[in-house]
Design a protein around this motif. Structure first.
Motif, PDB file in Angstrom:
ATOM      1  N   MET A   1       0.821  -1.186   0.000  1.00 32.53           N
ATOM      2  CA  MET A   1       0.000   0.000   0.000  1.00 32.53           C
ATOM      3  C   MET A   1       0.874   1.263   0.000  1.00 32.53           C
ATOM      4  O   MET A   1       0.586   2.224  -0.688  1.00 32.53           O
ATOM      5  CB  MET A   1      -0.922  -0.009   1.220  1.00 32.53           C
ATOM      6  N   VAL A   2       1.952   1.232   0.781  1.00 32.32           N
ATOM      7  CA  VAL A   2       2.831   2.399   0.835  1.00 32.32           C
ATOM      8  C   VAL A   2       3.534   2.595  -0.494  1.00 32.32           C
ATOM      9  O   VAL A   2       3.709   3.715  -0.963  1.00 32.32           O
ATOM     10  CB  VAL A   2       3.852   2.239   1.982  1.00 32.32           C
ATOM     11  N   ASN A   3       3.919   1.502  -1.143  1.00 27.11           N
ATOM     12  CA  ASN A   3       4.671   1.567  -2.381  1.00 27.11           C
ATOM     13  C   ASN A   3       3.813   2.084  -3.538  1.00 27.11           C
ATOM     14  O   ASN A   3       4.204   2.979  -4.263  1.00 27.11           O
ATOM     15  CB  ASN A   3       5.229   0.174  -2.704  1.00 27.11           C
ATOM     16  N   LYS A   4       2.627   1.541  -3.717  1.00 27.82           N
ATOM     17  CA  LYS A   4       1.790   1.856  -4.877  1.00 27.82           C
ATOM     18  C   LYS A   4       0.704   2.882  -4.582  1.00 27.82           C
ATOM     19  O   LYS A   4       0.084   3.396  -5.488  1.00 27.82           O
ATOM     20  CB  LYS A   4       1.112   0.582  -5.400  1.00 27.82           C
ATOM     21  N   GLY A   5       0.460   3.189  -3.318  1.00 23.37           N
ATOM     22  CA  GLY A   5      -0.644   4.069  -2.964  1.00 23.37           C
ATOM     23  C   GLY A   5      -0.447   5.504  -3.386  1.00 23.37           C
ATOM     24  O   GLY A   5      -1.412   6.220  -3.635  1.00 23.37           O
ATOM     25  N   ALA A   8      -2.057   6.487  -6.576  1.00 24.24           N
ATOM     26  CA  ALA A   8      -3.520   6.469  -6.526  1.00 24.24           C
ATOM     27  C   ALA A   8      -4.066   7.572  -5.636  1.00 24.24           C
ATOM     28  O   ALA A   8      -5.261   7.644  -5.391  1.00 24.24           O
ATOM     29  CB  ALA A   8      -3.998   5.111  -6.019  1.00 24.24           C
ATOM     30  N   GLY A   9      -3.180   8.428  -5.114  1.00 24.04           N
ATOM     31  CA  GLY A   9      -3.633   9.519  -4.259  1.00 24.04           C
ATOM     32  C   GLY A   9      -3.810   9.133  -2.800  1.00 24.04           C
ATOM     33  O   GLY A   9      -4.393   9.886  -2.032  1.00 24.04           O
TER      34      GLY A   9
END
Length: 194
Positions: A1-5, A8-9
Protein backbone atom coordinates in the motif's frame (compact mmCIF):
# COMPACT_ATOMS: atom_id res chain seq x y z
CA UNK A 1 0.00 0.00 0.00
CA UNK A 2 2.83 2.40 0.83
CA UNK A 3 4.67 1.57 -2.38
CA UNK A 4 1.79 1.86 -4.88
CA UNK A 5 -0.64 4.07 -2.96
CA UNK A 6 1.03 7.39 -3.83
CA UNK A 7 0.11 7.09 -7.50
CA UNK A 8 -3.52 6.47 -6.53
CA UNK A 9 -3.63 9.52 -4.26
CA UNK A 10 -3.44 7.53 -1.03
CA UNK A 11 -1.46 9.16 1.76
CA UNK A 12 -0.22 6.90 4.54
CA UNK A 13 0.80 8.19 7.95
CA UNK A 14 2.34 5.55 10.18
CA UNK A 15 3.67 5.66 13.74
CA UNK A 16 5.90 3.20 15.52
CA UNK A 17 8.11 3.36 18.59
CA UNK A 18 11.00 1.35 17.17
CA UNK A 19 12.20 0.03 13.85
CA UNK A 20 12.05 -3.43 15.40
CA UNK A 21 8.23 -3.13 15.67
CA UNK A 22 7.95 -3.01 11.87
CA UNK A 23 10.35 -5.92 11.45
CA UNK A 24 8.47 -7.99 14.05
CA UNK A 25 5.12 -7.33 12.38
CA UNK A 26 6.30 -8.09 8.84
CA UNK A 27 8.59 -10.91 9.91
CA UNK A 28 11.45 -10.08 7.56
CA UNK A 29 14.20 -7.46 7.94
CA UNK A 30 14.52 -6.87 4.18
CA UNK A 31 10.77 -6.31 3.74
CA UNK A 32 10.72 -4.02 6.79
CA UNK A 33 13.47 -1.97 5.16
CA UNK A 34 11.45 -1.88 1.95
CA UNK A 35 8.40 -0.55 3.81
CA UNK A 36 10.43 2.14 5.59
CA UNK A 37 12.12 3.13 2.31
CA UNK A 38 8.78 3.92 0.68
CA UNK A 39 7.91 6.72 3.12
CA UNK A 40 8.86 10.22 2.02
CA UNK A 41 8.93 12.21 5.26
CA UNK A 42 10.31 11.17 8.62
CA UNK A 43 9.50 12.76 11.97
CA UNK A 44 11.55 11.31 14.80
CA UNK A 45 10.85 12.10 18.42
CA UNK A 46 12.97 10.74 21.25
CA UNK A 47 13.65 7.03 20.83
CA UNK A 48 15.40 4.47 23.00
CA UNK A 49 16.63 2.10 20.31
CA UNK A 50 19.86 3.13 18.60
CA UNK A 51 18.92 1.31 15.38
CA UNK A 52 15.78 3.43 15.16
CA UNK A 53 17.80 6.64 15.66
CA UNK A 54 20.21 5.51 12.94
CA UNK A 55 17.28 5.39 10.50
CA UNK A 56 17.48 9.18 10.59
CA UNK A 57 21.18 9.79 11.19
CA UNK A 58 22.40 7.54 8.35
CA UNK A 59 20.48 9.62 5.82
CA UNK A 60 22.21 12.85 6.82
CA UNK A 61 25.43 14.17 5.29
CA UNK A 62 28.67 14.68 7.13
CA UNK A 63 29.71 18.25 7.84
CA UNK A 64 33.05 19.95 8.22
CA UNK A 65 33.80 21.24 11.71
CA UNK A 66 36.67 23.67 12.11
CA UNK A 67 38.87 23.74 15.20
CA UNK A 68 41.53 26.23 16.13
CA UNK A 69 44.69 25.41 18.03
CA UNK A 70 46.95 27.98 19.61
CA UNK A 71 50.64 27.11 19.36
CA UNK A 72 53.27 29.12 21.18
CA UNK A 73 56.91 28.58 21.98
CA UNK A 74 60.08 30.24 23.19
CA UNK A 75 63.78 29.71 22.38
CA UNK A 76 66.69 30.83 24.57
CA UNK A 77 69.47 32.76 22.97
CA UNK A 78 72.81 30.97 22.84
CA UNK A 79 74.75 34.25 22.88
CA UNK A 80 75.13 35.36 26.52
CA UNK A 81 76.44 38.80 25.44
CA UNK A 82 73.65 39.52 22.90
CA UNK A 83 70.79 42.00 23.24
CA UNK A 84 68.08 39.31 23.26
CA UNK A 85 67.74 36.67 25.92
CA UNK A 86 65.11 34.65 24.05
CA UNK A 87 62.79 34.67 21.07
CA UNK A 88 59.11 33.64 21.10
CA UNK A 89 56.46 32.86 18.53
CA UNK A 90 52.68 32.33 18.56
CA UNK A 91 50.61 30.66 15.85
CA UNK A 92 46.90 29.99 15.32
CA UNK A 93 46.30 26.77 13.43
CA UNK A 94 42.93 25.87 11.92
CA UNK A 95 42.09 22.25 11.19
CA UNK A 96 38.89 20.68 9.88
CA UNK A 97 37.27 17.35 10.71
CA UNK A 98 34.39 15.62 8.98
CA UNK A 99 31.70 14.65 11.53
CA UNK A 100 28.08 13.47 11.29
CA UNK A 101 25.48 16.24 11.35
CA UNK A 102 23.51 14.41 14.08
CA UNK A 103 24.58 11.43 16.15
CA UNK A 104 22.10 8.79 17.39
CA UNK A 105 22.82 10.09 20.90
CA UNK A 106 21.23 13.43 19.93
CA UNK A 107 17.97 11.68 19.00
CA UNK A 108 17.99 9.60 22.18
CA UNK A 109 18.45 12.77 24.26
CA UNK A 110 15.69 14.87 22.66
CA UNK A 111 13.52 16.70 25.20
CA UNK A 112 9.79 16.09 25.42
CA UNK A 113 7.88 17.85 22.65
CA UNK A 114 10.81 18.12 20.23
CA UNK A 115 11.69 16.12 17.14
CA UNK A 116 13.86 16.05 14.07
CA UNK A 117 11.96 16.15 10.77
CA UNK A 118 13.46 14.99 7.49
CA UNK A 119 11.07 16.42 4.91
CA UNK A 120 10.88 17.69 1.34
CA UNK A 121 13.54 15.46 -0.12
CA UNK A 122 15.99 15.47 2.75
CA UNK A 123 15.73 18.90 4.41
CA UNK A 124 16.40 18.52 8.11
CA UNK A 125 14.35 20.55 10.56
CA UNK A 126 14.44 20.68 14.34
CA UNK A 127 10.82 20.97 15.47
CA UNK A 128 9.53 22.13 18.83
CA UNK A 129 5.85 21.37 19.41
CA UNK A 130 3.78 23.37 21.90
CA UNK A 131 2.82 21.38 24.99
CA UNK A 132 -0.38 21.88 26.97
CA UNK A 133 -0.04 24.29 29.87
CA UNK A 134 0.24 22.59 33.25
CA UNK A 135 -2.23 25.05 34.80
CA UNK A 136 -5.57 23.42 35.68
CA UNK A 137 -8.64 24.64 33.82
CA UNK A 138 -11.76 25.11 35.96
CA UNK A 139 -14.03 24.19 33.05
CA UNK A 140 -12.33 20.85 32.39
CA UNK A 141 -13.43 17.79 34.39
CA UNK A 142 -10.96 16.17 36.74
CA UNK A 143 -11.08 12.86 34.87
CA UNK A 144 -12.85 11.05 32.05
CA UNK A 145 -15.32 9.37 34.40
CA UNK A 146 -16.66 12.76 35.48
CA UNK A 147 -16.95 13.85 31.85
CA UNK A 148 -18.79 10.65 30.89
CA UNK A 149 -21.19 11.09 33.84
CA UNK A 150 -21.98 14.65 32.76
CA UNK A 151 -22.64 13.47 29.20
CA UNK A 152 -25.00 10.70 30.43
CA UNK A 153 -27.01 13.19 32.53
CA UNK A 154 -27.41 15.75 29.76
CA UNK A 155 -27.84 13.49 26.72
CA UNK A 156 -30.82 14.38 24.54
CA UNK A 157 -31.92 12.47 21.44
CA UNK A 158 -31.45 14.73 18.41
CA UNK A 159 -33.99 12.93 16.26
CA UNK A 160 -34.35 14.28 12.74
CA UNK A 161 -32.53 17.53 13.39
CA UNK A 162 -32.51 18.45 9.72
CA UNK A 163 -36.32 18.63 9.80
CA UNK A 164 -36.37 20.61 13.07
CA UNK A 165 -38.22 17.79 14.86
CA UNK A 166 -35.48 16.83 17.29
CA UNK A 167 -35.90 17.87 20.88
CA UNK A 168 -39.53 17.39 21.86
CA UNK A 169 -41.19 20.51 23.21
CA UNK A 170 -38.09 22.66 22.69
CA UNK A 171 -38.27 23.31 18.96
CA UNK A 172 -39.68 26.79 19.33
CA UNK A 173 -38.08 27.60 22.68
CA UNK A 174 -34.53 26.83 21.60
CA UNK A 175 -34.34 29.92 19.35
CA UNK A 176 -34.59 33.54 20.49
CA UNK A 177 -37.80 35.31 19.44
CA UNK A 178 -36.19 37.41 16.68
CA UNK A 179 -34.52 34.36 15.10
CA UNK A 180 -37.73 32.36 15.47
CA UNK A 181 -39.65 35.08 13.57
CA UNK A 182 -37.01 35.07 10.81
CA UNK A 183 -37.22 31.28 10.60
CA UNK A 184 -41.05 31.35 10.30
CA UNK A 185 -40.86 34.03 7.58
CA UNK A 186 -38.36 31.98 5.57
CA UNK A 187 -40.48 28.87 6.02
CA UNK A 188 -43.67 30.64 4.79
CA UNK A 189 -41.75 32.18 1.84
CA UNK A 190 -40.59 28.72 0.76
CA UNK A 191 -44.16 27.37 0.96
CA UNK A 192 -45.41 30.29 -1.18
CA UNK A 193 -42.78 29.58 -3.85
CA UNK A 194 -43.72 25.91 -3.96
Amino acid sequence: MVNKGGGAGVQVTAYTQTLSDIEARIGNRAKAGQVVGNFNNLFMLRVRETATAELLTRQLPKVEVYATALMSGATDSSDPHGNTAFTSNTQDRISSNSVPLIEPAHVVALPKGQCFALIEGGNLWKVRMPLPAPDPDEAMPKDLQELAGYMRQHYVEAGDWWENQGILGLQDKALPDDLLDDFKQMDSAEEAEA
